[in-house]
Design a protein around this motif. Structure first.
Motif, mmCIF file in Angstrom:
data_model
loop_
_atom_site.group_PDB
_atom_site.id
_atom_site.type_symbol
_atom_site.label_atom_id
_atom_site.label_comp_id
_atom_site.label_asym_id
_atom_site.label_seq_id
_atom_site.Cartn_x
_atom_site.Cartn_y
_atom_site.Cartn_z
ATOM 1 N N ILE A 122 -5.654 4.036 -9.071
ATOM 2 C CA ILE A 122 -4.332 4.142 -9.689
ATOM 3 C C ILE A 122 -3.264 3.557 -8.776
ATOM 4 O O ILE A 122 -2.414 2.771 -9.214
ATOM 5 N N VAL A 123 -3.301 3.929 -7.488
ATOM 6 C CA VAL A 123 -2.292 3.422 -6.557
ATOM 7 C C VAL A 123 -2.413 1.912 -6.400
ATOM 8 O O VAL A 123 -1.406 1.195 -6.377
ATOM 9 N N HIS A 124 -3.641 1.414 -6.309
ATOM 10 C CA HIS A 124 -3.860 -0.036 -6.233
ATOM 11 C C HIS A 124 -3.257 -0.706 -7.463
ATOM 12 O O HIS A 124 -2.592 -1.743 -7.365
ATOM 13 N N LEU A 153 -0.525 12.870 -2.949
ATOM 14 C CA LEU A 153 -1.432 13.340 -1.904
ATOM 15 C C LEU A 153 -2.869 13.369 -2.418
ATOM 16 O O LEU A 153 -3.140 13.931 -3.480
ATOM 17 N N CYS A 154 -3.771 12.763 -1.650
ATOM 18 C CA CYS A 154 -5.200 12.776 -1.976
ATOM 19 C C CYS A 154 -5.806 14.059 -1.402
ATOM 20 O O CYS A 154 -6.054 14.158 -0.202
ATOM 21 N N LYS A 155 -6.051 15.041 -2.259
ATOM 22 C CA LYS A 155 -6.481 16.361 -1.803
ATOM 23 C C LYS A 155 -7.999 16.481 -1.735
ATOM 24 O O LYS A 155 -8.588 17.443 -2.209
ATOM 25 N N GLU A 169 -8.547 4.943 5.687
ATOM 26 C CA GLU A 169 -7.457 3.982 5.910
ATOM 27 C C GLU A 169 -6.777 3.660 4.577
ATOM 28 O O GLU A 169 -5.541 3.587 4.496
ATOM 29 N N LEU A 170 -7.582 3.480 3.537
ATOM 30 C CA LEU A 170 -7.038 3.195 2.209
ATOM 31 C C LEU A 170 -6.254 4.394 1.668
ATOM 32 O O LEU A 170 -5.208 4.226 1.027
ATOM 33 N N ILE A 171 -6.750 5.600 1.929
ATOM 34 C CA ILE A 171 -6.035 6.804 1.490
ATOM 35 C C ILE A 171 -4.671 6.887 2.168
ATOM 36 O O ILE A 171 -3.647 7.155 1.524
ATOM 37 N N ASP A 172 -4.639 6.654 3.494
ATOM 38 C CA ASP A 172 -3.368 6.701 4.228
ATOM 39 C C ASP A 172 -2.387 5.669 3.670
ATOM 40 O O ASP A 172 -1.196 5.962 3.495
ATOM 41 N N ARG A 173 -2.887 4.466 3.392
ATOM 42 C CA ARG A 173 -2.026 3.412 2.858
ATOM 43 C C ARG A 173 -1.516 3.792 1.466
ATOM 44 O O ARG A 173 -0.348 3.543 1.129
ATOM 45 N N TRP A 177 2.280 4.380 0.366
ATOM 46 C CA TRP A 177 2.883 3.582 -0.713
ATOM 47 C C TRP A 177 3.582 4.479 -1.718
ATOM 48 O O TRP A 177 4.707 4.194 -2.144
ATOM 49 N N LEU A 178 2.925 5.570 -2.112
ATOM 50 C CA LEU A 178 3.516 6.491 -3.089
ATOM 51 C C LEU A 178 4.809 7.120 -2.563
ATOM 52 O O LEU A 178 5.748 7.356 -3.320
ATOM 53 N N THR A 179 4.839 7.379 -1.276
ATOM 54 C CA THR A 179 6.002 8.026 -0.674
ATOM 55 C C THR A 179 7.190 7.076 -0.558
ATOM 56 O O THR A 179 8.345 7.503 -0.675
ATOM 57 N N HIS A 180 6.900 5.781 -0.371
ATOM 58 C CA HIS A 180 7.963 4.834 -0.067
ATOM 59 C C HIS A 180 8.245 3.831 -1.182
ATOM 60 O O HIS A 180 9.002 2.872 -0.984
ATOM 61 N N ASN A 181 7.659 4.049 -2.348
ATOM 62 C CA ASN A 181 7.878 3.133 -3.465
ATOM 63 C C ASN A 181 8.195 3.901 -4.745
ATOM 64 O O ASN A 181 7.779 5.044 -4.920
#
Length: 205
Positions: A122-124, A153-155, A169-173, A177-181
């Motif tokens: 979804i984020v991608h 947040l990926c729980k 690494e992909l989860i952190d990115r 992204w969700l926080t800053h976009n």
């Protein structure tokens, strides 16, 4: 192999079943069978009950109202994930609904889960659509991923190891992204019962 749970919405018998061997005869030879596998009983139960509730609501709608929501939006992006085991090799992809064209695909990556893949997909998709300045909606068939996106947040309960370092690494990115976009795209629940498997489905049951 990790245990899976199978929901049958349309078949010779409907319900939640604990193995593919039980599920398979219930959908074989049934025209328009609708079914899906889930990693946990809680996910399967939620999906089955949500579709039952939707069916009851639809029964109270007029024929005209039902027709309005009978088909998915064609100008849209569908995302889905696949994972062999829990955890196991995980991959995800995005498909343009109208043409079936695959727009992106990641994986397989080691020691992931289907829920993680659905979240990342979804984020991608959101990042991809923002990059090309498209406001089309995104479809997902994952209730869990929808809630994770809402909370940004990926729980997951999976622990980070050297094998799944790339996934984390992909989860952190994705969380960053969700926080800053911001985005204007709707994220919609794919109606598996009405429309069958989501176009981005990997076809592995």
């Amino acid at each position: 192999m990790a245990k899976k749970y199978y929901v049958v919405w349309k078949g010779h018998q409907t319900g939640i079943f604990t193995s593919w061997n039980i599920c398979k005869p219930l959908i074989e030879g049934y025209k328009g069978a609708v079914y899906k596998s889930f990693d946990t009983y809680e996910e399967a139960k939620e999906a089955f009950e949500n579709q039952q509730a939707q069916t009851i609501r639809n029964q109270h709608l007029s024929k005209k109202q039902r027709t309005i929501t009978a088909y998915p939006i064609q100008d849209s992006l569908a995302v889905d994930a696949a994972c062999s085991g829990n955890p196991g090799p995980m991959e995800y992809r995005g498909v343009y609904v109208k043409t079936g064209q695959e727009l992106f695909r990641i994986g397989p990556l080691q020691d992931g889960t289907n829920n993680i893949g659905e979240f990342l997909a979804i984020v991608h998709g959101l990042a991809y659509l923002k990059k090309i300045q498209s406001n089309i909606p995104i479809y997902t068939d994952s209730v869990t991923a929808l809630s994770w996106i809402k909370n940004k947040l990926c729980k997951t309960t999976v622990n980070e190891t050297s094998r799944n370092e790339k996934i984390f690494e992909l989860i952190d990115r994705a969380e960053h992204w969700l926080t800053h976009n911001t985005y204007n795209n709707q994220i919609l629940k794919w109606d598996t019962q009405q429309w069958g498997e989501i176009p981005a489905d990997f076809g592995r049951k």
